[in-house]
Design a protein around this motif. Structure first.
Motif, PDB file in Angstrom:
ATOM      1  N   SER A 266      75.196 109.963  34.893  1.00  0.00           N
ATOM      2  CA  SER A 266      76.429 110.429  35.463  1.00  0.00           C
ATOM      3  C   SER A 266      77.327 111.347  34.591  1.00  0.00           C
ATOM      4  CB  SER A 266      77.033 109.342  36.390  1.00  0.00           C
ATOM      5  OG  SER A 266      76.374 108.693  37.046  1.00  0.00           O
ATOM      6  N   ASP A 267      78.153 112.073  34.984  1.00  0.00           N
ATOM      7  CA  ASP A 267      79.092 112.756  33.993  1.00  0.00           C
ATOM      8  C   ASP A 267      80.522 112.336  34.354  1.00  0.00           C
ATOM      9  OD1 ASP A 267      77.584 115.858  33.017  1.00  0.00           O
ATOM     10  OD2 ASP A 267      76.640 114.692  35.046  1.00  0.00           O
ATOM     11  N   ILE A 268      80.824 111.813  35.505  1.00  0.00           N
ATOM     12  CA  ILE A 268      82.154 111.597  35.812  1.00  0.00           C
ATOM     13  C   ILE A 268      82.075 110.275  36.836  1.00  0.00           C
ATOM     14  CG2 ILE A 268      84.234 112.165  37.065  1.00  0.00           C
ATOM     15  CD1 ILE A 268      83.210 115.145  36.662  1.00  0.00           C
ATOM     16  N   PHE A 269      82.863 109.226  36.422  1.00  0.00           N
ATOM     17  CA  PHE A 269      82.966 108.046  37.348  1.00  0.00           C
ATOM     18  C   PHE A 269      84.533 108.151  37.838  1.00  0.00           C
ATOM     19  CE2 PHE A 269      84.169 103.843  38.709  1.00  0.00           C
ATOM     20  CZ  PHE A 269      82.853 103.359  39.313  1.00  0.00           C
ATOM     21  N   VAL A 270      84.361 107.999  39.240  1.00  0.00           N
ATOM     22  CA  VAL A 270      85.708 108.111  40.341  1.00  0.00           C
ATOM     23  C   VAL A 270      85.856 106.562  40.601  1.00  0.00           C
ATOM     24  CG1 VAL A 270      86.607 108.994  42.221  1.00  0.00           C
ATOM     25  CG2 VAL A 270      85.392 110.230  40.546  1.00  0.00           C
ATOM     26  N   SER A 271      87.408 106.262  40.700  1.00  0.00           N
ATOM     27  CA  SER A 271      87.678 105.208  41.690  1.00  0.00           C
ATOM     28  C   SER A 271      88.649 105.689  42.618  1.00  0.00           C
ATOM     29  CB  SER A 271      88.052 103.867  40.785  1.00  0.00           C
ATOM     30  OG  SER A 271      88.850 103.003  41.476  1.00  0.00           O
TER      31      SER A 271
END
Length: 366
Positions: A266-271
């Motif tokens: 993955s490139d970006i992790f979001v919460s």
């Protein structure tokens, strides 16, 4: 370590993050450990009744000639009750708070039962040492406990909060130290969201932000990971259909290895969480090399070092703006990811185990 203890670990809710935490502690502890656990079912009944089962098992262990220097348990155990009904449990104890039942979010339309939070209070009073998974959690628990005690018609006993504070400490649960960091440089980035599929993780904001990106022409792929339950929010079924053409991975990964492989790709992790006392999944994403986009609330400012680069505002629109920047600017994405990797490296499970070992020894020597 000067002295090795015989430590009995009691976990009435042995699954998920509780299980991973205990297994990591046992692997890294210098003490001799023995685990008594129960499957993670019907958490309210576990809090109400697990002390009875654990008292029986402790008596059986004593009859077999086993003894223990200390008990290490989680907030799912009614420690005060166990000590009251089981003489074998009256040894020094350390309790670890993954969550508390004063501020853990209710299911929608549920009325909060304060008795479960009172159980947490009683357990904290019964323990020699109390550990929390973040400073935010410690302060949140004591603040809400004060509000609840003040609701009592008389004999409010507010002084007990000072006693709990005096023996409390933060012990971050840490993350796996074997996560390989890999920063991708895709033109079309993969965005990962990973959490329990429940209302307190606020999936609506993630999918709204994704919708805004699509409407404005931004290209991305999507991984939506996590454990789902029978009452999972309806938004997941709706989003699976809406974003079918950009979904790479959807749902629960049976093994930690598979899960980490998705994060590493993955490139970006979001919460988007509205409830978080630490943020293990976000830190694992950071350790894997993802740029982080986490909300500026709850435990995230603490665990992500108040970084303006990694924290976004509080709304789906704020998240969408941050994601636009990360999608459009690879340099910004790399800068974010490198800072996130450095932050995640601070949360080593071995440090946590050493701290708990030390507090167990202190409890015995008190």
């Amino acid at each position: 370590m000067e002295k090795k203890l015989s430590v009995l670990i009691i976990e009435p809710y042995f699954d998920g993050s509780h299980k991973a935490f205990i297994e990591a502690f046992c692997e890294n502890s210098q003490h001799n450990t023995r685990l008594l656990s129960m499957p993670a079912r019907k958490w309210k009944w576990r809090m109400r009744g697990s002390a009875f089962e654990m008292a029986k098992r402790l008596s059986e262990l004593k009859s077999q000639g086993h003894g223990f220097d200390a008990i290490f348990c989680s907030d799912m155990l009614n420690l005060a009750e166990l000590k009251g009904i089981c003489p074998e449990a009256n040894v020094p104890s350390v309790i670890y708070f993954h969550e508390n039942q004063f501020t853990y979010p209710n299911q929608i339309k549920d009325k909060r039962d304060f008795q479960f939070g009172i159980t947490n209070l009683s357990s904290a009073l019964a323990a020699e040492k109390v550990l929390f998974n973040s400073r935010y959690h410690l302060e949140d628990f004591l603040s809400e406990s004060e509000k609840v005690l003040k609701k009592m018609p008389d004999f409010k006993c507010l002084e007990i909060l000072g006693r709990i504070r005096d023996k409390s400490q933060v012990a971050y649960p840490g993350i796996c130290r074997n996560i390989e960091s890999r920063i991708p440089f895709r033109d079309v980035p993969q965005i990962s969201w990973a959490a329990r599929w429940e209302h307190d993780k606020n999936p609506e904001d993630f999918f709204l932000a994704a919708r805004i990106l699509r409407e404005q022409g931004y290209k991305f792929r999507m991984n939506v990971l996590g454990q789902s339950f029978a009452n999972a929010p309806a938004i997941f079924n709706q989003a699976k259909a809406e974003f079918a053409d950009v979904i790479e991975n959807w749902g629960f990964k049976e093994s930690k290895r598979e899960y980490l492989e998705v994060l590493k790709g993955s490139d970006i992790f979001v919460s988007t969480a509205n409830h978080e006392f630490f943020g293990i999944s976000a830190l694992e994403g950071a350790a894997a090399g993802c740029a982080a986009a986490v909300p500026n609330r709850l435990a995230y400012p603490e665990t992500f070092n108040n970084s303006e680069l990694l924290l976004y505002g509080s709304s789906a629109e704020d998240l969408a703006e941050r994601l636009k920047s990360l999608i459009a600017d690879k340099g910004l994405r790399e800068k974010n990811a490198r800072e996130a990797i450095d932050i995640a490296a601070q949360f080593d499970l071995r440090k946590t185990a050493n701290l708990i070992d030390y507090e167990l020894l202190n409890a015995v020597l008190l």
